[in-house]
Design an enzyme around this catalytic site. Structure first.
Site, mmCIF file in Angstrom:
data_model
loop_
_atom_site.group_PDB
_atom_site.id
_atom_site.type_symbol
_atom_site.label_atom_id
_atom_site.label_comp_id
_atom_site.label_asym_id
_atom_site.label_seq_id
_atom_site.Cartn_x
_atom_site.Cartn_y
_atom_site.Cartn_z
ATOM 1 N N GLU A 1 -5.402 -5.115 10.556
ATOM 2 C CA GLU A 1 -4.384 -4.093 10.794
ATOM 3 C C GLU A 1 -4.683 -3.358 12.103
ATOM 4 O OE1 GLU A 1 -2.399 -2.886 6.869
ATOM 5 O OE2 GLU A 1 -4.143 -1.607 7.117
ATOM 6 N N HIS B 1 -9.493 1.120 4.785
ATOM 7 C CA HIS B 1 -8.229 1.274 5.522
ATOM 8 C C HIS B 1 -8.464 2.199 6.717
ATOM 9 C CE1 HIS B 1 -4.118 2.477 6.443
ATOM 10 N NE2 HIS B 1 -3.735 1.382 5.812
ATOM 11 N N ASN C 1 0.870 -1.178 0.000
ATOM 12 C CA ASN C 1 0.000 0.000 0.000
ATOM 13 C C ASN C 1 0.909 1.231 0.000
ATOM 14 O OD1 ASN C 1 -1.788 2.065 0.522
ATOM 15 N ND2 ASN C 1 -2.233 1.436 2.635
ATOM 16 N N GLU D 1 -6.867 4.566 7.862
ATOM 17 C CA GLU D 1 -6.663 6.006 7.562
ATOM 18 C C GLU D 1 -7.897 6.588 6.883
ATOM 19 O OE1 GLU D 1 -2.899 5.569 5.550
ATOM 20 O OE2 GLU D 1 -1.978 5.008 7.455
ATOM 21 N N GLY E 1 2.370 2.142 10.788
ATOM 22 C CA GLY E 1 3.315 3.243 10.628
ATOM 23 C C GLY E 1 3.998 3.651 11.926
ATOM 24 N N LYS F 1 0.150 4.244 -0.333
ATOM 25 C CA LYS F 1 -0.499 5.443 0.250
ATOM 26 C C LYS F 1 -0.270 6.650 -0.661
ATOM 27 C CE LYS F 1 0.105 3.429 4.772
ATOM 28 N NZ LYS F 1 0.088 3.619 6.205
ATOM 29 N N SER G 1 3.395 -2.230 10.394
ATOM 30 C CA SER G 1 4.851 -2.215 10.579
ATOM 31 C C SER G 1 5.527 -3.542 10.208
ATOM 32 C CB SER G 1 5.207 -1.799 12.005
ATOM 33 O OG SER G 1 4.720 -0.491 12.268
HETATM 34 C C1 PEP Z 1 -0.813 0.090 6.082
HETATM 35 O O1 PEP Z 1 -0.981 1.274 6.005
HETATM 36 O O2 PEP Z 1 -1.613 -0.674 5.538
HETATM 37 C C2 PEP Z 1 0.340 -0.390 6.836
HETATM 38 C C3 PEP Z 1 0.324 -1.600 7.282
HETATM 39 O O3 PEP Z 1 1.372 0.518 7.045
HETATM 40 P P1 PEP Z 1 2.820 0.209 7.717
HETATM 41 O O4 PEP Z 1 3.307 -1.082 7.107
HETATM 42 O O5 PEP Z 1 3.663 1.387 7.331
HETATM 43 O O6 PEP Z 1 2.578 0.096 9.174
#
Ligand code: PEP
Length: 251
Positions: free
Chosen positions: A167, A95, A9, A97, A173, A11, A213
């Site tokens: 998630e 997601h 992803n 976000e 992040g 973003k 992460s």
């Molecule tokens: C995501 O935004 O789907 C995600 C898992 O981000 P990160 O790997 O940076 O934590």
């Protein structure tokens, strides 16, 4: 047997030129990889060019969001048919976000999931609890509400074509990932939800990805867990070497 999925992803990162550079690096590094489905989800502005660049490659294309309507007066939105014309096979829906910054709800997630399936796009449905919800022992309750919302009125045939990404919001992040055991406990809970709703056979076919992460150092241990069938990767998907490391740890 579920084939693991590693989805990147990106973003709101990568101009068209930067996206093409990353895809070219990924094609070189992952061209020969088998036994794992690799998906990249660039921003809308790079989908057309990335699709062309992915010709003759096994890397698949996904988008990060879509509207549920096919067309109309929805300024700033992108429809499922538009995604199809630029080669998308997957679309990330709900997601965290999008839920927190753009006020997406379980209802809008459900509309998007149904629309994606209607147009033969596989939705990657994101669910996950916030830190305060985990601390209050409400993780499973929160996940169940999100799942019930996302899967409302979905038939067996539709459910089978979905992908889930668990998630935990506190792990996205932040560099703090869930331990493999913590993550797998929720994945098992999600699989049980799917089995109760759609039966064991269908629940066994649905990939449940972990996201939060994930990096090349922690991915192998996470992906070795019984119900972790891949990863949705944010930050580490922006770098070809890190993403290659994660993909190869899934094989
Ligand atoms: C995501 O935004 O789907 C995600 C898992 O981000 P990160 O790997 O940076 O934590």
């Amino acid at each position: 047997m579920r084939i693991p999925i590693i989805a990147g992803n990106w973003k709101m990162n990568k101009t068209e030129e930067e996206a093409l550079q990353l895809v070219s690096d990924l094609k070189q590094r992952l061209g020969e990889v088998t036994g794992v489905k690799v998906i990249v989800c660039p921003p809308f502005t790079a989908l057309f060019s990335v699709n062309k660049a992915l010709e003759n490659s096994s890397i698949l294309l996904g988008a990060q969001n879509m509207h549920w309507e096919e067309k109309g007066a929805f300024t700033g939105e992108v429809s499922p048919t538009m995604l199809l014309t630029v080669g998308c096979k997957f679309v990330i829906i709900g997601h965290s976000e999008r839920r927190s910054y753009f006020y997406e709800t379980d209802h809008s997630v459900n509309l998007k999931v149904k629309s994606a399936l209607k147009f033969s796009l596989s939705p990657i449905i994101c669910v996950g609890e916030k830190l305060e919800e985990r601390d209050a022992n409400k993780t499973k309750e929160v996940i169940e509400i999100q799942l019930k919302g996302a899967y409302k009125e979905l038939s067996d045939q539709q459910a089978e074509k979905t992908v889930i990404a668990y998630e935990p919001v506190w792990a996205i992040g932040t560099g703090k990932n869930a331990t493999p055991q913590q993550a797998n406990e929720v994945h098992v809970f999600i699989r049980k939800f799917l089995s109760d709703e759609y039966g064991e056979e269908i629940s066994e076919k649905i990939n449940i990805l972990y996201g939060g992460s994930v990096n090349p150092k922690n991915s192998r241990e996470l992906l070795a867990m019984s119900d972790i069938d891949g990863a949705l990767v944010g930050g580490a998907s922006l770098d070809a070497v890190s993403f290659e490391g994660i993909v190869k740890s899934a094989i």
